[in-house]
Design a protein around this motif. Structure first.
Motif, PDB file in Angstrom:
ATOM      1  N   SER A   1       0.823  -1.192   0.000  1.00  0.00           N
ATOM      2  CA  SER A   1       0.000   0.000   0.000  1.00  0.00           C
ATOM      3  C   SER A   1       0.867   1.256   0.000  1.00  0.00           C
ATOM      4  O   SER A   1       1.798   1.368   0.792  1.00  0.00           O
ATOM      5  N   VAL A   2       0.549   2.169  -0.902  1.00  0.00           N
ATOM      6  CA  VAL A   2       1.281   3.435  -0.976  1.00  0.00           C
ATOM      7  C   VAL A   2       1.100   4.199   0.345  1.00  0.00           C
ATOM      8  O   VAL A   2       2.055   4.716   0.912  1.00  0.00           O
ATOM      9  N   SER A   3      -0.150   4.221   0.845  1.00  0.00           N
ATOM     10  CA  SER A   3      -0.399   4.963   2.081  1.00  0.00           C
ATOM     11  C   SER A   3       0.347   4.354   3.268  1.00  0.00           C
ATOM     12  O   SER A   3       0.898   5.076   4.098  1.00  0.00           O
ATOM     13  N   ASP A   4       0.393   3.015   3.340  1.00  0.00           N
ATOM     14  CA  ASP A   4       1.151   2.344   4.414  1.00  0.00           C
ATOM     15  C   ASP A   4       2.616   2.738   4.358  1.00  0.00           C
ATOM     16  O   ASP A   4       3.234   3.086   5.361  1.00  0.00           O
TER      17      ASP A   4
ATOM     18  N   CYS B   1       4.039   5.322   2.899  1.00  0.00           N
ATOM     19  CA  CYS B   1       4.250   6.734   3.211  1.00  0.00           C
ATOM     20  C   CYS B   1       4.092   7.012   4.700  1.00  0.00           C
ATOM     21  O   CYS B   1       4.844   7.792   5.275  1.00  0.00           O
ATOM     22  N   ALA B   2       3.123   6.348   5.330  1.00  0.00           N
ATOM     23  CA  ALA B   2       2.908   6.543   6.767  1.00  0.00           C
ATOM     24  C   ALA B   2       4.170   6.179   7.555  1.00  0.00           C
ATOM     25  O   ALA B   2       4.479   6.803   8.564  1.00  0.00           O
ATOM     26  N   HIS B   3       4.900   5.176   7.066  1.00  0.00           N
ATOM     27  CA  HIS B   3       6.112   4.743   7.768  1.00  0.00           C
ATOM     28  C   HIS B   3       7.376   5.477   7.352  1.00  0.00           C
ATOM     29  O   HIS B   3       8.327   5.554   8.105  1.00  0.00           O
ATOM     30  N   HIS B   4       7.407   6.010   6.117  1.00  0.00           N
ATOM     31  CA  HIS B   4       8.657   6.558   5.602  1.00  0.00           C
ATOM     32  C   HIS B   4       8.687   8.056   5.361  1.00  0.00           C
ATOM     33  O   HIS B   4       9.770   8.635   5.276  1.00  0.00           O
ATOM     34  N   ALA B   5       7.521   8.692   5.208  1.00  0.00           N
ATOM     35  CA  ALA B   5       7.521  10.146   4.966  1.00  0.00           C
ATOM     36  C   ALA B   5       7.875  10.865   6.261  1.00  0.00           C
ATOM     37  O   ALA B   5       7.400  10.474   7.324  1.00  0.00           O
ATOM     38  N   HIS B   6       8.708  11.900   6.161  1.00  0.00           N
ATOM     39  CA  HIS B   6       9.129  12.632   7.358  1.00  0.00           C
ATOM     40  C   HIS B   6       8.161  13.765   7.659  1.00  0.00           C
ATOM     41  O   HIS B   6       8.557  14.926   7.742  1.00  0.00           O
ATOM     42  N   CYS B   7       6.864  13.417   7.756  1.00  0.00           N
ATOM     43  CA  CYS B   7       5.860  14.406   8.101  1.00  0.00           C
ATOM     44  C   CYS B   7       4.584  13.670   8.495  1.00  0.00           C
ATOM     45  O   CYS B   7       4.522  12.445   8.420  1.00  0.00           O
ATOM     46  N   THR B   8       3.582  14.412   8.885  1.00  0.00           N
ATOM     47  CA  THR B   8       2.284  13.831   9.196  1.00  0.00           C
ATOM     48  C   THR B   8       1.680  13.307   7.898  1.00  0.00           C
ATOM     49  O   THR B   8       1.762  13.969   6.862  1.00  0.00           O
ATOM     50  N   VAL B   9       1.093  12.120   7.931  1.00  0.00           N
ATOM     51  CA  VAL B   9       0.455  11.553   6.751  1.00  0.00           C
ATOM     52  C   VAL B   9      -1.029  11.387   7.039  1.00  0.00           C
ATOM     53  O   VAL B   9      -1.404  10.788   8.044  1.00  0.00           O
ATOM     54  N   MET B  10      -1.858  11.961   6.168  1.00  0.00           N
ATOM     55  CA  MET B  10      -3.302  11.837   6.336  1.00  0.00           C
ATOM     56  C   MET B  10      -3.850  10.999   5.185  1.00  0.00           C
ATOM     57  O   MET B  10      -3.597  11.293   4.017  1.00  0.00           O
ATOM     58  N   ILE B  11      -4.583   9.936   5.537  1.00  0.00           N
ATOM     59  CA  ILE B  11      -5.189   9.071   4.534  1.00  0.00           C
ATOM     60  C   ILE B  11      -6.681   9.397   4.500  1.00  0.00           C
ATOM     61  O   ILE B  11      -7.380   9.225   5.487  1.00  0.00           O
ATOM     62  N   VAL B  12      -7.131   9.914   3.353  1.00  0.00           N
ATOM     63  CA  VAL B  12      -8.536  10.290   3.204  1.00  0.00           C
ATOM     64  C   VAL B  12      -9.293   9.116   2.621  1.00  0.00           C
ATOM     65  O   VAL B  12      -8.959   8.620   1.554  1.00  0.00           O
ATOM     66  N   LYS B  13     -10.293   8.644   3.372  1.00  0.00           N
ATOM     67  CA  LYS B  13     -11.086   7.504   2.918  1.00  0.00           C
ATOM     68  C   LYS B  13     -12.408   7.970   2.362  1.00  0.00           C
ATOM     69  O   LYS B  13     -13.080   8.801   2.962  1.00  0.00           O
ATOM     70  N   LYS B  14     -12.755   7.408   1.221  1.00  0.00           N
ATOM     71  CA  LYS B  14     -14.052   7.721   0.609  1.00  0.00           C
ATOM     72  C   LYS B  14     -15.106   6.923   1.382  1.00  0.00           C
ATOM     73  O   LYS B  14     -14.959   5.719   1.550  1.00  0.00           O
ATOM     74  N   PRO B  15     -16.170   7.597   1.848  1.00  0.00           N
ATOM     75  CA  PRO B  15     -17.175   6.856   2.613  1.00  0.00           C
ATOM     76  C   PRO B  15     -17.806   5.758   1.758  1.00  0.00           C
ATOM     77  O   PRO B  15     -18.022   5.935   0.573  1.00  0.00           O
ATOM     78  N   LYS B  16     -18.065   4.618   2.396  1.00  0.00           N
ATOM     79  CA  LYS B  16     -18.731   3.535   1.689  1.00  0.00           C
ATOM     80  C   LYS B  16     -20.204   3.893   1.547  1.00  0.00           C
ATOM     81  O   LYS B  16     -20.797   4.469   2.442  1.00  0.00           O
ATOM     82  N   ILE B  17     -20.773   3.572   0.405  1.00  0.00           N
ATOM     83  CA  ILE B  17     -22.197   3.858   0.190  1.00  0.00           C
ATOM     84  C   ILE B  17     -22.992   2.742   0.866  1.00  0.00           C
ATOM     85  O   ILE B  17     -22.771   1.563   0.618  1.00  0.00           O
ATOM     86  N   LYS B  18     -23.893   3.135   1.756  1.00  0.00           N
ATOM     87  CA  LYS B  18     -24.714   2.145   2.457  1.00  0.00           C
ATOM     88  C   LYS B  18     -25.901   1.783   1.574  1.00  0.00           C
ATOM     89  O   LYS B  18     -26.605   2.645   1.091  1.00  0.00           O
ATOM     90  N   HIS B  19     -26.113   0.487   1.385  1.00  0.00           N
ATOM     91  CA  HIS B  19     -27.241   0.033   0.541  1.00  0.00           C
ATOM     92  C   HIS B  19     -28.471  -0.192   1.392  1.00  0.00           C
ATOM     93  O   HIS B  19     -28.417  -0.714   2.463  1.00  0.00           O
TER      94      HIS B  19
END
Length: 162
Positions: free
Chosen positions: A139-142, A144-162
């Protein structure tokens, strides 16, 4: 006497996915107040364009012949991704933005962009990959969360509830 405060830099990583467009929209809506020049962040949007060789991989004899075509295609996609990001920014009245398309693995490209721009935050979308695809691709986000030298924010798209 007005003192100019050096703004923190926020890097937003984008690709040609819906998740990435959503993450950019979300970020602009939450961190960049329309028509206000007093946003806390200087915005840098980065797209990682894969290298043609990484896409073609070890396709055996003849692979070299398709590289120019693959490269032209990747350049078209990159241009489209950057154009869409520009449109999203304009629609959200954010005009002071740096847009970059850089070749390489998104994990390295984003971490390098954080270093280069001295960013204090990196924003990435969440790619709803299944467990197998994530295990193979990583995972790119994983990363980056471990290797980027800054705060990492992962924006999740809300799941559509059926």
């Amino acid at each position: 006497m007005e003192t100019t405060v050096e703004k923190s830099v926020m890097v937003v990583g984008i690709d040609d996915s819906e998740h990435s467009s959503y993450a950019l929209e979300w970020t602009l809506n939450h961190f960049f107040i329309p028509l206000a020049s007093n946003s806390l962040f200087k915005l840098v949007i980065v797209h990682a364009k894969p290298s043609p060789a990484s896409v073609v991989g070890l396709a055996g004899p003849g692979a070299a012949d398709v590289l120019p075509f693959v490269d032209a295609d990747l350049k078209k996609i990159a241009a489209r991704v950057i154009e869409k990001a520009k449109e999203i920014c304009i629609a959200n009245s954010v005009h002071d933005v740096i847009l970059e398309a850089l070749e390489g693995d998104p994990r390295n490209v984003l971490c390098d962009a954080v270093e280069k721009h001295h960013a204090s935050m990196l924003v990435v979308g969440n790619h709803g990959y299944g467990a197998i695809k994530r295990a193979v691709l990583g995972s790119v986000s994983d990363y980056c969360a471990h290797h980027a030298h800054c705060t990492v924010m992962i924006v999740k798209k809300p799941k559509i509830k059926h």
